[in-house]
Design a protein around this motif. Structure first.
Motif, PDB file in Angstrom:
ATOM      1  N   ASN A 864       0.243  11.602   6.086  1.00  0.00           N
ATOM      2  CA  ASN A 864      -0.794  11.143   7.017  1.00  0.00           C
ATOM      3  C   ASN A 864      -0.634   9.634   7.197  1.00  0.00           C
ATOM      4  OD1 ASN A 864      -3.075  10.318   8.401  1.00  0.00           O
ATOM      5  ND2 ASN A 864      -4.504  11.542   7.208  1.00  0.00           N
ATOM      6  N   PRO A 865       0.133   9.201   8.208  1.00  0.00           N
ATOM      7  CA  PRO A 865       0.384   7.757   8.373  1.00  0.00           C
ATOM      8  C   PRO A 865      -0.900   6.961   8.603  1.00  0.00           C
ATOM      9  CG  PRO A 865       1.119   9.009  10.300  1.00  0.00           C
ATOM     10  CD  PRO A 865       0.781  10.010   9.248  1.00  0.00           C
ATOM     11  N   TYR A 866      -1.928   7.581   9.202  1.00  0.00           N
ATOM     12  CA  TYR A 866      -3.196   6.875   9.420  1.00  0.00           C
ATOM     13  C   TYR A 866      -3.837   6.524   8.076  1.00  0.00           C
ATOM     14  CZ  TYR A 866      -2.647   8.787  14.118  1.00  0.00           C
ATOM     15  OH  TYR A 866      -2.156   9.119  15.363  1.00  0.00           O
ATOM     16  N   LEU A 867      -3.775   7.463   7.138  1.00  0.00           N
ATOM     17  CA  LEU A 867      -4.374   7.233   5.832  1.00  0.00           C
ATOM     18  C   LEU A 867      -3.595   6.153   5.065  1.00  0.00           C
ATOM     19  CD1 LEU A 867      -6.548   8.013   3.835  1.00  0.00           C
ATOM     20  CD2 LEU A 867      -5.051   9.818   2.971  1.00  0.00           C
ATOM     21  N   VAL A 868      -2.273   6.218   5.123  1.00  0.00           N
ATOM     22  CA  VAL A 868      -1.455   5.198   4.460  1.00  0.00           C
ATOM     23  C   VAL A 868      -1.781   3.817   5.027  1.00  0.00           C
ATOM     24  CG1 VAL A 868       0.902   4.381   4.082  1.00  0.00           C
ATOM     25  CG2 VAL A 868       0.395   6.836   3.918  1.00  0.00           C
ATOM     26  N   THR A 869      -1.907   3.743   6.346  1.00  0.00           N
ATOM     27  CA  THR A 869      -2.243   2.468   6.984  1.00  0.00           C
ATOM     28  C   THR A 869      -3.629   1.988   6.570  1.00  0.00           C
ATOM     29  OG1 THR A 869      -0.883   3.063   8.900  1.00  0.00           O
ATOM     30  CG2 THR A 869      -2.491   1.296   9.205  1.00  0.00           C
ATOM     31  N   ALA A 870      -4.605   2.917   6.545  1.00  0.00           N
ATOM     32  CA  ALA A 870      -5.975   2.559   6.174  1.00  0.00           C
ATOM     33  C   ALA A 870      -6.031   2.043   4.738  1.00  0.00           C
ATOM     34  CB  ALA A 870      -6.890   3.770   6.346  1.00  0.00           C
ATOM     35  N   VAL A 871      -5.352   2.723   3.816  1.00  0.00           N
ATOM     36  CA  VAL A 871      -5.345   2.307   2.415  1.00  0.00           C
ATOM     37  C   VAL A 871      -4.646   0.958   2.275  1.00  0.00           C
ATOM     38  CG1 VAL A 871      -4.402   2.836   0.128  1.00  0.00           C
ATOM     39  CG2 VAL A 871      -5.532   4.626   1.467  1.00  0.00           C
ATOM     40  N   THR A 872      -3.559   0.744   2.996  1.00  0.00           N
ATOM     41  CA  THR A 872      -2.839  -0.528   2.948  1.00  0.00           C
ATOM     42  C   THR A 872      -3.732  -1.676   3.421  1.00  0.00           C
ATOM     43  OG1 THR A 872      -0.748   0.620   3.359  1.00  0.00           O
ATOM     44  CG2 THR A 872      -0.796  -1.760   3.754  1.00  0.00           C
ATOM     45  N   ILE A 873      -4.455  -1.445   4.523  1.00  0.00           N
ATOM     46  CA  ILE A 873      -5.357  -2.487   5.049  1.00  0.00           C
ATOM     47  C   ILE A 873      -6.479  -2.770   4.050  1.00  0.00           C
ATOM     48  CG2 ILE A 873      -7.062  -2.982   6.837  1.00  0.00           C
ATOM     49  CD1 ILE A 873      -5.282  -1.432   8.801  1.00  0.00           C
ATOM     50  N   SER A 874      -7.049  -1.719   3.470  1.00  0.00           N
ATOM     51  CA  SER A 874      -8.140  -1.896   2.499  1.00  0.00           C
ATOM     52  C   SER A 874      -7.669  -2.668   1.281  1.00  0.00           C
ATOM     53  CB  SER A 874      -8.688  -0.524   2.083  1.00  0.00           C
ATOM     54  OG  SER A 874      -9.266   0.142   3.181  1.00  0.00           O
ATOM     55  N   LEU A 875      -6.481  -2.334   0.787  1.00  0.00           N
ATOM     56  CA  LEU A 875      -5.942  -3.033  -0.375  1.00  0.00           C
ATOM     57  C   LEU A 875      -5.644  -4.500  -0.036  1.00  0.00           C
ATOM     58  CD1 LEU A 875      -5.073  -2.702  -3.308  1.00  0.00           C
ATOM     59  CD2 LEU A 875      -2.801  -2.047  -2.508  1.00  0.00           C
ATOM     60  N   ALA A 876      -5.112  -4.738   1.146  1.00  0.00           N
ATOM     61  CA  ALA A 876      -4.828  -6.116   1.573  1.00  0.00           C
ATOM     62  C   ALA A 876      -6.124  -6.923   1.662  1.00  0.00           C
ATOM     63  CB  ALA A 876      -4.106  -6.103   2.918  1.00  0.00           C
ATOM     64  N   MET A 877      -7.181  -6.321   2.167  1.00  0.00           N
ATOM     65  CA  MET A 877      -8.476  -7.011   2.255  1.00  0.00           C
ATOM     66  C   MET A 877      -8.991  -7.357   0.855  1.00  0.00           C
ATOM     67  SD  MET A 877     -10.219  -4.721   5.285  1.00  0.00           S
ATOM     68  CE  MET A 877     -11.799  -5.557   5.269  1.00  0.00           C
ATOM     69  N   GLN A 878      -8.804  -6.435  -0.102  1.00  0.00           N
ATOM     70  CA  GLN A 878      -9.236  -6.707  -1.469  1.00  0.00           C
ATOM     71  C   GLN A 878      -8.429  -7.844  -2.081  1.00  0.00           C
ATOM     72  OE1 GLN A 878     -11.807  -5.651  -2.944  1.00  0.00           O
ATOM     73  NE2 GLN A 878     -11.470  -6.261  -5.079  1.00  0.00           N
ATOM     74  N   LEU A 879      -7.123  -7.885  -1.806  1.00  0.00           N
ATOM     75  CA  LEU A 879      -6.280  -8.968  -2.329  1.00  0.00           C
ATOM     76  C   LEU A 879      -6.704 -10.323  -1.763  1.00  0.00           C
ATOM     77  CD1 LEU A 879      -2.765  -7.239  -2.241  1.00  0.00           C
ATOM     78  CD2 LEU A 879      -4.205  -7.702  -4.244  1.00  0.00           C
ATOM     79  N   LEU A 880      -7.117 -10.346  -0.503  1.00  0.00           N
ATOM     80  CA  LEU A 880      -7.593 -11.600   0.088  1.00  0.00           C
ATOM     81  C   LEU A 880      -8.817 -12.122  -0.661  1.00  0.00           C
ATOM     82  CD1 LEU A 880      -7.293 -10.852   3.926  1.00  0.00           C
ATOM     83  CD2 LEU A 880      -5.847 -12.370   2.556  1.00  0.00           C
ATOM     84  N   VAL A 881      -9.704 -11.224  -1.036  1.00  0.00           N
ATOM     85  CA  VAL A 881     -10.912 -11.616  -1.768  1.00  0.00           C
ATOM     86  C   VAL A 881     -10.556 -12.158  -3.154  1.00  0.00           C
ATOM     87  CG1 VAL A 881     -12.968 -10.660  -2.893  1.00  0.00           C
ATOM     88  CG2 VAL A 881     -12.480 -10.094  -0.525  1.00  0.00           C
ATOM     89  N   LEU A 882      -9.470 -11.613  -3.734  1.00  0.00           N
ATOM     90  CA  LEU A 882      -9.088 -12.028  -5.089  1.00  0.00           C
ATOM     91  C   LEU A 882      -8.309 -13.331  -5.120  1.00  0.00           C
ATOM     92  CD1 LEU A 882      -7.958  -8.612  -6.655  1.00  0.00           C
ATOM     93  CD2 LEU A 882     -10.176  -9.737  -6.852  1.00  0.00           C
ATOM     94  N   TYR A 883      -7.500 -13.604  -4.106  1.00  0.00           N
ATOM     95  CA  TYR A 883      -6.544 -14.712  -4.204  1.00  0.00           C
ATOM     96  C   TYR A 883      -6.743 -15.809  -3.160  1.00  0.00           C
ATOM     97  CZ  TYR A 883      -4.194 -11.578  -7.435  1.00  0.00           C
ATOM     98  OH  TYR A 883      -3.910 -10.765  -8.508  1.00  0.00           O
ATOM     99  N   LEU A 884      -7.643 -15.630  -2.210  1.00  0.00           N
ATOM    100  CA  LEU A 884      -7.894 -16.676  -1.216  1.00  0.00           C
ATOM    101  C   LEU A 884      -9.078 -17.516  -1.709  1.00  0.00           C
ATOM    102  CD1 LEU A 884      -6.428 -17.251   1.478  1.00  0.00           C
ATOM    103  CD2 LEU A 884      -8.343 -16.151   2.644  1.00  0.00           C
TER     104      LEU A 884
END
Length: 932
Positions: A864-884
């Motif tokens: 499910n490429p939509y799910l992979v994309t959604a999870v990738t975006i969510s994880l990237a958003m979490q990383l921004l909160v941790l390291y920005l």
């Protein structure tokens, strides 16, 4: 504007006033000009919800309003950064919710457009099908039984024309319609020379002149009374709304306990209040109704791509419950391209070569070609004359000499270049088609193969009148001028026609039809029907000039000419679809008006059991009372020789047995059964407007396989809804458990309010939506239908949801405590660990929620490429909160090192790790052991 009402105009006066031509209709360019001038032929619909209101509605939720109030308070207390962040998160959530609901609105509007009714109109001398909204004053409409009238119109010609005007006048009795003009003021119900928009043609045929469209019609004048509410909640949505109310109460109770417990422990009241509200916002799946709506709408669009148009959203859910499909044979299980294969005339049997609607073939007797003359010529003459179909090439109705016959050019020469390119540019056999009834089309093609074209025959014997076919009479007659007198040509069911005959044509002589000859004819009928041929009998009668045109007068004392047997071959995909239904626990019932022997032969080709006890005919149905029919119906697979009213009895009998019934239909008389069924299915090509309006689903291609495809999509949609319910509620259980256990056990709060809101945005939005468009699970059609009205937590969903939520919460608490222990009470680091563990655990969980039966590794992590994309975006958003750094200050986080990430991944993904070991090591080893 005309100075007097249209019903006071004669046909000629109206044609002159509207500058129209009864034979040619309007020119296409003129029709376009009038459409631009007069506007679309549509009633002014109630305006939809404007986008800004959809957006503002996202802020009407009680918990969101409480959160906004708390945000204002925090701003007054100096926590401006927190206030801005919370507002930003709320707005982003609102934007996502708006996008979901707006897409749902647009999806449903698109579906309404696709289901727009059509009308047959004469333009440039051609008969075309155009959307009803494009009809303009001056158009010439062709009406027949079952049509819904597209506009107010004056009758130019009619043959037994009747209209049901109950929707307009309240009068339930059909009103006869005929040409003429009326004097003085005439009430709406007495205007016999007009038909009105929205009424239904219940009998006969007619040619009418459109005089008013859109809001200028009688219906337009009372449009406000006819507005229908389109919004309709599905049973599932109602159950989810009820579930949501209980969840709100439960979550509020738990959140209140968290606030009280924290305050008693010495935490500040404002902070605990904001934490409680934030937790409530995160715990209550307020996005669930919107996601369900979007999932249903997107699923409906998928069905459209598979030629199934859903008119009523509850049908999507009901499709997944279907246990019985009652399908018409002709055109649904078969190709609806009738081809005459065998004829019997003058005591001799002839085979006919050629297939489909291409008018090429020959007549053979015992393998030898025969000349068309005598009795056979008369048989083909009746076939062509007693006929309302039109043979077309590349969509154009053209005369016989251009098709290789002896007729004359009969079509319009409009479109110029495109006309000739269509005519001579296509060599494909499929470019030949029929406009009209497929059975009549087969007869027309059979006559053309013998060199007899209706265009030439009608010049020699002009048609004067018609007594139309209907399902009760089972016959049709036309009366033509023949020499100084009249001649009636009749066709219909052999048993019906034979009873009306007292003579037979043999070698050009009319001889009495005695008992021996009747037996011979019936035997020949049985032989042809046994070959799965649909058999029609054809007869004629010479009448003196001046004979009154009534069925009782012209349809008696007939001379039988012969029989014609035709075959409508099963669709290649139908047998496979029926087999798939059996695997899915769905019973298929074939319904046909054909002879019982024919029905059995077709059923066998389709793979339907058709032994003696599994086939019933109309007479047997009539002999049964409702209780007896309900008792035997579950064991019957084929109903032969039935009338439309039998369908209604059948639906009720099956429903009395607790079955969820899908019923197909096309004619006016099918509408009650289609409406009574749990899933009413109308034919998109051959169906009447009345049946389409009664149906929950329309088949754009009239194909049985499309019904099965729609059921598969319906099951997939229901599965997807269960997937994201499991995901959302499991995650919410984990979040609530984390906060509640920490509060009552004396631990510091593992999550800050701002972190809870952020987590709700990151994990509940995109991943849940991606689950809503997940691929169908393998083996979906090997499972039995789910019971209607079952709880959304049925079949172990509630248990697995609670277990998954408990494990997510437990993992988060363990990491939080470990963080406090390893960091010597370093609360920001412990909270960051708990915060990230909870987010990552939910992103792992979303893959587990893709199937209730299979491992994520079996389903495939990247399928499910939509799910992979959604999870990738969510994880990237979490990383921004941790390291920005700016976001670290807002969300009170600290950067994590590799050791921290090791702890997080182990705690959040241990289920996935064990699942992978089991899938790639344990299962193969066990399989190897079994094989040995």
């Amino acid at each position: 504007m005309q100075a007097r009402p249209w019903y006071q105009f004669s046909p000629d006066e109206a044609l002159e006033a509207l500058k129209s031509d009864a034979g040619q209709g309007l020119a296409t360019a003129e029709a376009r000009r009038r459409l631009a001038e007069k506007g679309s032929n549509q009633l002014q619909a109630r305006p939809g919800i404007p986008p800004y209101r959809l957006f503002l509605a996202q802020f009407q939720d009680l918990m969101v309003l409480v959160l906004l109030a708390a945000t204002v308070i925090s701003a007054f207390l100096g926590e401006v950064a927190d206030a801005i962040t919370i507002i930003a998160i709320v707005v982003i959530n609102a934007i996502l919710g708006f996008i979901q609901e707006y897409r749902a609105e647009r999806s449903l509007e698109t579906l309404k457009e696709m289901a727009t009714p059509e009308a047959r109109v004469r333009r440039d001398g051609e008969v075309l099908r155009v959307p009803a909204r494009e009809i303009v004053p001056g158009d010439i409409l062709l009406l027949e039984s079952g049509d819904r009238v597209a506009a107010d119109a004056l009758v130019l010609r009619g043959s037994g024309l009747q209209a049901d005007e109950a929707a307009l006048t309240g009068e339930s009795t059909p009103v006869p319609k005929e040409p003429g003009h009326l004097a003085g003021q005439v009430s709406l119900g007495d205007r016999r020379n007009m038909v009105h928009q929205g009424t239904v043609i219940t009998g006969g045929r007619g040619v009418v002149l459109v005089v008013a469209t859109g809001m200028a019609t009688e219906f337009g004048k009372i449009a406000g009374m006819l507005q229908e509410v389109e919004a309709e909640e599905t049973p599932l949505q109602k159950r989810l709304a009820s579930l949501g109310r209980w969840l709100v109460l439960a979550c509020l109770a738990i959140c209140a306990a968290v606030v009280v417990t924290g305050t008693l422990r010495g935490e500040d009241l404002y902070g605990m209040f904001l934490a409680g509200v934030s937790l409530a916002v995160a715990a209550i799946p307020e996005g669930l109704p919107a996601i369900v709506t979007v999932c249903l709408a997107l699923g409906v669009q998928k069905m459209v791509q598979r030629n199934a148009i859903i008119r009523k959203l509850p049908a999507v859910e009901t499709l997944g419950c279907a246990t019985v499909i009652c399908s018409d044979k002709t055109g649904t299980l078969t190709q609806n391209q009738m081809t005459v294969r065998q004829v019997w005339a003058g005591g001799r049997s002839f085979s006919v070569s050629g297939t489909g609607y291409k008018p090429q073939g020959e007549y053979q007797e015992k393998g030898q070609r025969v000349n068309i003359k005598g009795d056979l010529q008369m048989l083909l003459t009746i076939a062509a004359q007693c006929n309302n179909a039109q043979l077309q090439k590349a969509g154009l109705g053209i005369g016989g000499w251009l098709r290789g016959g002896n007729g004359r050019f009969a079509g319009g020469a409009g479109r110029h270049g495109s006309f000739w390119s269509k005519l001579f540019g296509s060599r494909d056999e499929d470019s030949w088609s029929i406009s009209g009834d497929p059975t009549e089309g087969a007869l027309l093609v059979a006559a053309a193969k013998g060199g007899l074209w209706r265009e030439r025959l009608e010049r020699e014997e002009p048609r004067l009148a018609e007594i139309p076919f209907d399902s009760e009479r089972k016959r049709m007659s036309v009366i033509c001028r023949s020499g100084q007198g009249l001649r009636s040509y009749v066709k219909g069911a052999p048993d019906v026609i034979l009873d009306l005959c007292d003579a037979i044509l043999l070698d050009g002589r009319v001889v009495p039809l005695d008992t021996a000859r009747r037996r011979e004819i019936l035997a020949q009928n049985e032989v042809m029907a046994g070959k799965a041929l649909r058999v029609l009998a054809l007869a004629y009668r010479d009448l003196p000039a001046g004979t009154e045109i009534q069925a009782a007068r012209v349809e008696k004392g007939l001379v039988l000419v012969g029989l014609m047997g035709m075959l409508d071959p099963p669709r290649p995909e139908a047998a496979a679809a029926i087999q798939l239904c059996r695997q899915a626990g769905i019973k298929v019932v074939m319904i046909t008006g054909d002879h019982q022997i024919t029905a059995r032969a077709v059923a066998r080709e389709l793979g339907l059991p058709a032994s003696a006890g599994e086939v019933l005919n109309g007479q047997q149905l009539d002999a049964m009372d409702e209780a007896e029919l309900a008792r035997v119906a579950p064991g019957v697979n084929v109903y032969a020789r039935v009338s439309p009213h039998h369908k209604l009895r059948l639906v009720r009998a099956l429903k009395a047995n607790g079955q969820i019934v899908a019923m197909t239909g096309d004619g006016v008389n099918d509408a009650p059964a289609v409406k009574e069924a749990d899933i009413g299915i109308a034919m998109g090509k051959s169906g009447t407007d009345v049946t389409r309006e009664a149906a929950a689903m329309i088949l754009a291609d009239d194909n049985f396989a499309t019904i099965v495809a729609a059921i598969e999509e319906g099951r997939g949609i229901y599965d997807n809804i269960r997937k994201f319910i499991r995901y959302l509620l499991s995650c919410n259980i984990g979040e609530v458990m984390t906060m509640f256990v920490a509060a009552v056990s004396g631990l510091p709060l593992p999550l800050l309010p701002i972190q809870i809101l952020w987590m709700n945005l990151v994990t509940d939005g995109l991943p849940a939506m991606a689950l809503g468009v997940d691929n169908k699970e393998p083996g979906l059609m090997q499972r039995p239908p789910h019971p209607p009205g079952e709880s959304v937590f049925a079949r172990g969903l509630g248990r697995s949801m609670a277990i998954l939520g408990f494990q997510i919460g437990l993992a988060t608490l363990v990491v939080f405590i470990l963080g406090l222990y390893l960091g010597d009470g370093d609360l920001p680091t412990a909270r960051t660990l708990a915060f990230t563990t909870l987010v990552v655990a939910q992103l792992f969980a979303v893959f587990e929620c893709r199937s209730e039966h299979l491992s994520p590794f079996a389903v495939g992590y990247f399928s499910n490429p939509y799910l992979v994309t959604a999870v990738t975006i969510s994880l990237a958003m979490q990383l921004l909160v941790l390291y920005l750094p700016p976001l670290q200050a807002v969300f009170k986080t600290v950067p994590l090192n590799l050791f921290h990430w090791g702890i997080i991944l182990l705690a959040a993904g241990w289920r996935t790790l064990l699942g992978g070991l089991n899938y790639y090591l344990v299962v193969p080893v066990r399989r190897l052991g079994w094989e040995k």
